[in-house]
Scaffold this motif. Structure first.
Motif, PDB file in Angstrom:
ATOM      1  N   MET B  80       0.829  -1.202   0.000  1.00  3.21           N
ATOM      2  CA  MET B  80       0.000   0.000   0.000  1.00  3.21           C
ATOM      3  C   MET B  80       0.866   1.257   0.000  1.00  3.21           C
ATOM      4  N   VAL B  81       1.946   1.232   0.800  1.00  2.37           N
ATOM      5  CA  VAL B  81       2.834   2.397   0.881  1.00  2.37           C
ATOM      6  C   VAL B  81       3.511   2.612  -0.471  1.00  2.37           C
ATOM      7  N   GLU B  82       4.026   1.527  -1.059  1.00  7.73           N
ATOM      8  CA  GLU B  82       4.724   1.634  -2.347  1.00  7.73           C
ATOM      9  C   GLU B  82       3.793   2.168  -3.438  1.00  7.73           C
ATOM     10  N   LEU B  83       2.556   1.617  -3.437  1.00  3.13           N
ATOM     11  CA  LEU B  83       1.621   1.958  -4.511  1.00  3.13           C
ATOM     12  C   LEU B  83       0.803   3.199  -4.198  1.00  3.13           C
ATOM     13  N   ASN B  84       1.039   3.755  -2.986  1.00  5.42           N
ATOM     14  CA  ASN B  84       0.268   4.919  -2.579  1.00  5.42           C
ATOM     15  C   ASN B  84      -1.228   4.656  -2.574  1.00  5.42           C
ATOM     16  N   TYR B  85      -1.596   3.460  -2.159  1.00  5.52           N
ATOM     17  CA  TYR B  85      -3.005   3.075  -2.152  1.00  5.52           C
ATOM     18  C   TYR B  85      -3.564   3.210  -0.753  1.00  5.52           C
ATOM     19  N   ASP B  86      -4.770   3.711  -0.651  1.00  8.77           N
ATOM     20  CA  ASP B  86      -5.413   3.772   0.657  1.00  8.77           C
ATOM     21  C   ASP B  86      -6.803   3.168   0.559  1.00  8.77           C
ATOM     22  N   GLY B  87      -7.210   2.448   1.592  1.00 10.73           N
ATOM     23  CA  GLY B  87      -8.521   1.807   1.560  1.00 10.73           C
ATOM     24  C   GLY B  87      -8.615   0.788   2.670  1.00 10.73           C
ATOM     25  N   VAL B  88      -9.744   0.099   2.782  1.00  9.54           N
ATOM     26  CA  VAL B  88      -9.937  -0.854   3.857  1.00  9.54           C
ATOM     27  C   VAL B  88     -10.244  -2.247   3.312  1.00  9.54           C
ATOM     28  N   LEU B  89     -11.248  -2.324   2.445  1.00 12.34           N
ATOM     29  CA  LEU B  89     -11.733  -3.630   2.004  1.00 12.34           C
ATOM     30  C   LEU B  89     -10.660  -4.420   1.250  1.00 12.34           C
ATOM     31  N   VAL B  90     -10.019  -3.777   0.269  1.00 10.39           N
ATOM     32  CA  VAL B  90      -9.028  -4.485  -0.540  1.00 10.39           C
ATOM     33  C   VAL B  90      -7.868  -5.003   0.303  1.00 10.39           C
TER      34      VAL B  90
END
Lengths: 497, 325
Positions: B80-90
């Motif tokens: 998530m940190v590398e891809l700059n992704y934020d979220g809960v379900l995934v």
């Protein structure tokens, strides 16, 4: 509807180079009580596995309701109504009776949900149908053996069994429980369910079965209605030998007794027993379970610390306080359940034979392997143990051979008094005869004194020169010579209360 | 009357007695702040314990779940940190999937090679931890880098209470997640055939086969689900402590196994329940928590946990042997 339920025609089955079944034909009619008899290795278990679809035969055909069924697999066998109750019952001890009964049916029906209410209803119904009072909510592990057997039978009924095959069903049951089982079996018969007993207990076979089939070496050697057979005829068919049992009447040398017991008591089980045993004698002890017979044997072997009274061995007073002491003094005890009480099953015959005398086969701190080999090879031959070599694991031996290993171990200790508790329990007829011959030989030739405790009255009558009947810790009848008949012992046992 | 003899009832009584005792020694125990914090400490251990319960009923044992949990949480958070992704379900689905795959690895080895579960899961634990540290490094992802939505999810409270001194205490909503999973687990174990097959297999594998159960499927089900729960619990843990540490959960296997055994599960298999496990987990967490309140050193806490596992195992083993005899 055909008049045979299941029929095997000219079945042949091989394992590698060994012919396990050779041209076997067998027919079972609906609602019949049929007995399959044979010694270990005669092919009777192979027949069961063919009937239940576990083995596929190379030759012959299987017909159910008069129609050939082709290849039978376990699932199809169950669908045709063939159910096997194994000796271990295959039940789940941690689960309740109701669940045990329902699981097979649910699995068969391919259910995904566990329907507890229906499971309980099924259990109540089927238990009522065989007329037994067992709590469907009880854990199976808390039931006695007979109760677990009933649950196994009920489970077979629920699976719509038309033929129930029972492997040695009476082995772990008391006489009373056997009667109860037979009542259930007759009830099943009345409902049109056939029962195939696989057993080597001839008396019980004679009592319940209508027809008998005997196997020997993978072939059918006799069959017919039970009324055509008596015990001797069955034995002859099973072994191919006429096992004539001459009563044992040894020539006893003059001299003092080998073992002399005075006023031996064990609190709560044995009271004031007087007993003497001369070299070459085989003295029998008969009595019901709980009569104190086992405690008496254990006391002589140093396993009952509370024992009082005197024991003389070869004229000298002894006080065996532990098993080690008793062995050192020359007393040997072969316990009732040879499999759990004495043998190391995964270990070789050789190691099992020498385990009690390791201390004597020492060279410095090491084991003298050459001495071990010599000792064991001699005993291996003397005991006629049927195994490729002394290296064979005891776990691979038949009951009779395992019992011989146990006997051999005790003889190696240089025992002078041999105490045998149920020496042929669970052993087939042929092996039994060999064990009896070895015991007689030992008594006569080596001058051993043998104390034989057994439930098997005929065994005592043919092998002992004297018999004591024990009840509530006392000897209540002493028989010898011509007064020693099966009837008199049975009468003595029957009148006891 | 039957319920009075059940293991769960006995364990619940012991728990109640222990609570009263601890409350007497330390009245702060009954404070809402303490109870809320206790409940919070139950969540992650509890979800892991449900997986271990499943394995233990099947007659096996699993010591790989802490490693699986760490792998799941660290891989997902780093990604998530590398891809700059934020979220809960995934992230939660991904962590559960990682757990499922690693549990499947356990199942494969145990089922195919008929290996002893203890050895297999010991090996898996070592492989997984080694791979995580070797391939991803050992840097801790701290709160400043942690995905914000994950933190928000983890700090969500069911209710908050304000204490006299003005501080607020919340009962974490994660308790609902935990109880929800427990309920599903109870239904599966008790009311489905696959659940009953786990009991049957744990009681007697050979008989289960003869009864017609597909026992290979049972093994796969057990270890895959245990892995999935571990992965999910790991993710929940990271979102509740706002940190992802690849060296986390060291020595946790013993705590969780102790809790499950305390809850009445048998080390011989075939016996154990969700209700018992919930109580067992609560008891273990409470004891450890009380030791902290009593200012007992963490090293000595290990001694207590060890004693608990030995005593609880001895008692249940004694009980089961008595029943078998």
């Amino acid at each position: 509807m055909s008049d045979t339920l299941i029929e095997l025609r000219n079945i042949g089955k091989r394992f590698g180079g060994v012919r396990a079944l050779d041209g076997v034909s067998l027919a079972i009619r609906p609602g019949e009580i049929h007995c399959l008899a044979g010694e270990n290795g005669s092919g009777k278990s192979t027949v069961i596995k063919v009937m239940s679809g576990i083995y596929t035969p190379e030759e012959g055909e299987i017909l159910i309701d008069g129609r050939p069924v082709g290849r039978l697999d376990p699932i199809r066998a169950v669908q045709h109504g063939v159910q096997v109750i194994y000796q271990d019952f295959s039940l789940f001890g941690n689960l309740t009776v109701a669940e045990n009964l329902a699981l097979n049916t649910y699995v068969l029906e391919g259910r995904r949900r566990m329907d507890w209410r229906r499971a309980r209803a099924m259990a109540v119904e089927v238990l009522a149908r065989i007329g037994v009072d067992i709590d469907p909510d009880a854990e199976v592990g808390t039931l006695p053996t007979s109760g677990r057997q009933v649950v196994a039978i009920a489970r077979a009924i629920l699976a719509r069994a038309r033929l129930i095959i029972m492997d040695e069903p009476t082995t772990a049951l008391t006489r009373h429980e056997v009667d109860a089982l037979f009542a259930i079996v007759r009830d099943l018969q009345a409902q049109g369910i056939a029962v195939l007993f696989v057993s080597h207990k001839m008396r019980e076979m004679l009592e319940i079965s209508e027809r008998l089939t005997v196997f020997r070496n993978g072939r059918k050697v006799a069959e017919g209605p039970m009324s055509d057979f008596d015990e001797a005829a069955i034995t002859h068919a099973m072994t191919g030998l006429s096992l004539t049992d001459d009563p044992y009447r040894p020539a006893l040398p003059p001299g003092p007794p080998l073992l002399e017991v005075r006023k031996l008591s064990v609190p709560g089980s044995v009271q004031d027993i007087d007993l003497s045993l001369r070299p070459g004698e085989i003295v029998g002890i008969s009595g019901l379970i709980g009569s104190g017979r086992t405690e008496l044997a254990r006391a002589l072997f140093g396993m009952e610390p509370g024992m009082t009274g005197t024991i003389r061995l070869g004229g000298r007073e002894i006080h065996p306080r532990s098993v080690q002491e008793a062995i050192a003094l020359g007393i040997a005890y072969v316990p009732e359940d040879r499999l759990t009480e004495g043998l190391f099953l995964p270990q070789s015959i050789e190691r099992n034979l020498v385990v009690s005398i390791l201390e004597r086969l020492r060279r410095g701190p090491f084991l003298d392997t050459r001495a071990v080999r010599e000792k064991t090879l001699g005993m291996f031959r003397d005991m006629q143990i049927a195994a490729p070599s002394p290296e064979t694991a005891v776990g691979n031996l038949s009951g009779g051979n395992a019992q011989r290993v146990m006997l051999g171990r005790w003889l190696l200790t240089g025992a002078r008094v041999l105490i045998l508790n149920g020496p042929t329990v669970g052993v087939d007829v042929g092996s039994k005869a060999t064990i009896h011959r070895i015991i007689r030989d030992l008594a006569q030739r080596e001058g051993l004194g043998v104390l034989m405790i057994s439930d098997d009255v005929p065994e005592l009558v043919t092998n002992c020169n004297r018999i004591h009947v024990m009840h509530r810790g006392r000897f209540v009848a002493d028989l010898d010579g011509s007064g020693m008949t099966e009837d008199r012992i049975n009468d003595a046992l029957k009148t006891l209360n | 009357m039957k319920i009075l003899h059940s293991s769960e009832f006995v364990i619940a009584l012991v728990l109640l007695a222990a609570m009263v005792l601890i409350g007497l020694v330390n009245p702060a125990f009954w404070g809402l702040d303490n109870l809320f914090s206790l409940a919070k400490s139950n969540v992650v251990i509890g979800i892991m314990a449900l997986g271990v319960l499943l394995v233990m009923i099947s007659g096996g044992i699993d010591v790989s779940f802490p490693a699986i949990a760490v792998a799941a949480l660290y891989i997902v958070v780093r990604a998530m940190v590398e891809l700059n992704y934020d979220g809960v379900l995934v992230p939660f689905l991904a962590a559960a999937a990682i757990g499922l795959v690693l549990g499947g690895f356990n199942a494969f080895i145990i089922e195919r090679f008929r290996m002893i579960p203890l050895i297999v899961t010991l090996g898996t634990a070592s492989i997984v931890r080694g791979l995580v540290l070797g391939l991803l490094g050992s840097s801790i992802v701290n709160i400043n880098k942690m995905p914000k939505e994950l933190i928000e999810f983890g700090r969500h409270d069911l209710m908050t209470v304000e204490a006299a001194n003005g501080a607020t205490y919340g009962l974490t909503s994660m308790v609902l997640v935990y109880l929800g999973i427990a309920l599903v687990m109870h239904l599966v174990l008790r009311h489905t055939m696959i659940g009953r097959s786990v009991y049957a297999y744990g009681t007697d594998a050979e008989s289960a086969r003869r009864a017609g159960f597909n026992t290979r499927r049972t093994i796969w089900f057990v270890y895959c689900l245990a892995g999935l729960l571990a992965g999910f619990a790991g993710m929940l843990h990271t979102s509740m402590i706002w940190q992802a540490n690849p060296r986390d959960f060291q020595g946790l296997e013993l705590d969780v196994i102790a809790a499950v055994v305390l809850g009445g599960a048998s080390i011989f298999g075939g016996r154990g329940s969700v209700a018992g496990t919930l109580i067992g987990v609560f008891m273990l967490v409470m004891v450890k928590n009380s030791l902290i309140l009593l200012k007992v050193d963490t090293t000595w806490q290990r001694v207590v946990v060890g004693l608990i596992i030995v005593a609880a195992t001895a008692i249940t083993a004694w009980r089961d042997r008595k029943k078998l005899a």
